[in-house]
Design a protein around this motif. Sequence first.
Motif, short mmCIF file in Angstrom:
data_model
loop_
_atom_site.label_atom_id
_atom_site.label_comp_id
_atom_site.label_asym_id
_atom_site.label_seq_id
_atom_site.Cartn_x
_atom_site.Cartn_y
_atom_site.Cartn_z
N SER A 1 0.84 -1.19 0.00
CA SER A 1 0.00 0.00 0.00
C SER A 1 0.87 1.24 0.00
O SER A 1 1.93 1.26 0.64
CB SER A 1 -0.91 0.01 1.24
N SER A 2 0.44 2.26 -0.73
CA SER A 2 1.09 3.57 -0.64
C SER A 2 0.04 4.62 -0.97
O SER A 2 -0.84 4.38 -1.81
CB SER A 2 2.28 3.68 -1.59
N PHE A 3 0.11 5.73 -0.26
CA PHE A 3 -0.89 6.79 -0.49
C PHE A 3 -0.30 8.14 -0.12
O PHE A 3 0.62 8.23 0.69
CB PHE A 3 -2.17 6.52 0.29
N ARG A 4 -0.87 9.18 -0.71
CA ARG A 4 -0.44 10.55 -0.42
C ARG A 4 -0.99 10.95 0.93
O ARG A 4 -2.19 11.06 1.12
CB ARG A 4 -0.96 11.50 -1.52
N ALA A 5 -0.09 11.17 1.88
CA ALA A 5 -0.51 11.49 3.25
C ALA A 5 -0.34 12.97 3.57
O ALA A 5 -1.06 13.52 4.39
CB ALA A 5 0.30 10.65 4.24
N HIS A 6 0.65 13.61 2.95
CA HIS A 6 0.98 14.99 3.27
C HIS A 6 1.31 15.76 2.00
O HIS A 6 1.60 15.18 0.95
CB HIS A 6 2.19 15.04 4.22
N ALA A 7 1.31 17.09 2.14
CA ALA A 7 1.61 17.97 1.02
C ALA A 7 3.11 18.10 0.77
O ALA A 7 3.53 18.63 -0.25
CB ALA A 7 1.02 19.36 1.28
N SER A 8 3.91 17.60 1.72
CA SER A 8 5.37 17.71 1.58
C SER A 8 6.01 16.50 2.24
O SER A 8 5.32 15.53 2.60
CB SER A 8 5.84 19.02 2.22
N VAL A 9 7.33 16.56 2.41
CA VAL A 9 8.13 15.45 2.97
C VAL A 9 7.52 14.88 4.25
O VAL A 9 7.17 15.63 5.17
CB VAL A 9 9.56 15.96 3.29
N VAL A 10 7.39 13.57 4.32
CA VAL A 10 6.93 12.89 5.54
C VAL A 10 8.16 12.58 6.39
O VAL A 10 8.93 11.67 6.08
CB VAL A 10 6.15 11.61 5.22
N THR A 11 8.35 13.35 7.47
CA THR A 11 9.55 13.20 8.28
C THR A 11 9.45 12.07 9.29
O THR A 11 10.46 11.45 9.65
CB THR A 11 9.82 14.50 9.06
N SER A 12 8.24 11.79 9.75
CA SER A 12 8.11 10.92 10.90
C SER A 12 6.91 9.98 10.78
O SER A 12 5.86 10.36 10.26
CB SER A 12 7.95 11.79 12.16
N VAL A 13 7.10 8.74 11.23
CA VAL A 13 6.00 7.79 11.36
C VAL A 13 6.13 7.11 12.73
O VAL A 13 7.22 6.82 13.18
CB VAL A 13 6.02 6.71 10.25
N SER A 14 4.99 6.92 13.37
CA SER A 14 4.99 6.23 14.66
C SER A 14 3.76 5.35 14.72
O SER A 14 2.64 5.81 14.46
CB SER A 14 4.99 7.25 15.81
#
Length: 299
Positions: free
Chosen positions: A264-277
């Motif tokens: 799976s992959s999807f657009r989550a943010h308008a810019s760089v995704v720095t962090s996932v928790s």
Amino acid sequence: MSVSDLPRNESTVLRGHEGAVLAARFNGDGNYCLSCGKDRTIRLWNPHRGIHIKTYKSHGREVRDVHVTSDNSKLISCGGDRQIFYWDVATGRVIRKFRGHDSEVNAVKFNEYSSAVVSAGYDQSLRAWDCRSHSTEPIQIIDTFSDSVMSVCLTKTEMIAGSVDGTVRTFDIRMGREIVDDLGQPVNCISMSNDGNCILASCLDSTLRLMDRSTGELLQEYKGHTCKSYKLDCCLTNTDAHVTGGSEDGYIYFWDLVDATAVSSFRAHASVVTSVSYHPKDNCMITASVDGTIRVWKN
């Protein structure tokens, strides 16, 4: 855990940071989360209700990382001002500042007992600090790296760190020995599997690499995302069935742990995704971005 259980639906957006959010972390039980960023603040949230609880201000530069004790009573944070701040969560007071790094501090972690903190620095060192003593000097310095140390994980007896020099190094605190695994590409984030058997390393050639902790064997590689110039988090889901990480194009990726397919992959943010928790128990995760938001995802 099946692909349909993955948290791909946005449930809440947490707004309040001015500028890029550099890290967002669930606390130990997953009921709260902490974030930090370019605006020099740390913020405490209830991500499930979308509520901002408290802001912690004292850093003089951007805040790059934050970690909370298992009893939620103390915080540790670090960043561009070279200092490690030890906070009282309830009052928002800074209990102590640990000084000693010669440059920006990239990552901090409490040990299991919350009695000590380990920090990773741009000055090519790992430093350990005693939270119970009044000394602001480090109790241990490890400076065998040949470039910036970006990320650190702790077990009961080991410190594990990833560096831009391309290595993941494991220091056995009791035995006083070092094991070096060379991945051959700059490492900007490491994360441990929940069973403690593997280390996931995000490398700057847009590849996540899974290593066996006991043998150092490279088990798998995960690709598809873009990670070339930013520090991007990676982690495993709470069942260790999938690997997840952000991308510089604003996407989130999930890969099957074993066969490394991007499920799976999807657009989550308008810019760089720095962090996932990832939530410790539920199918829920938080992501943070240069776009200034933290987003809460559920299935």
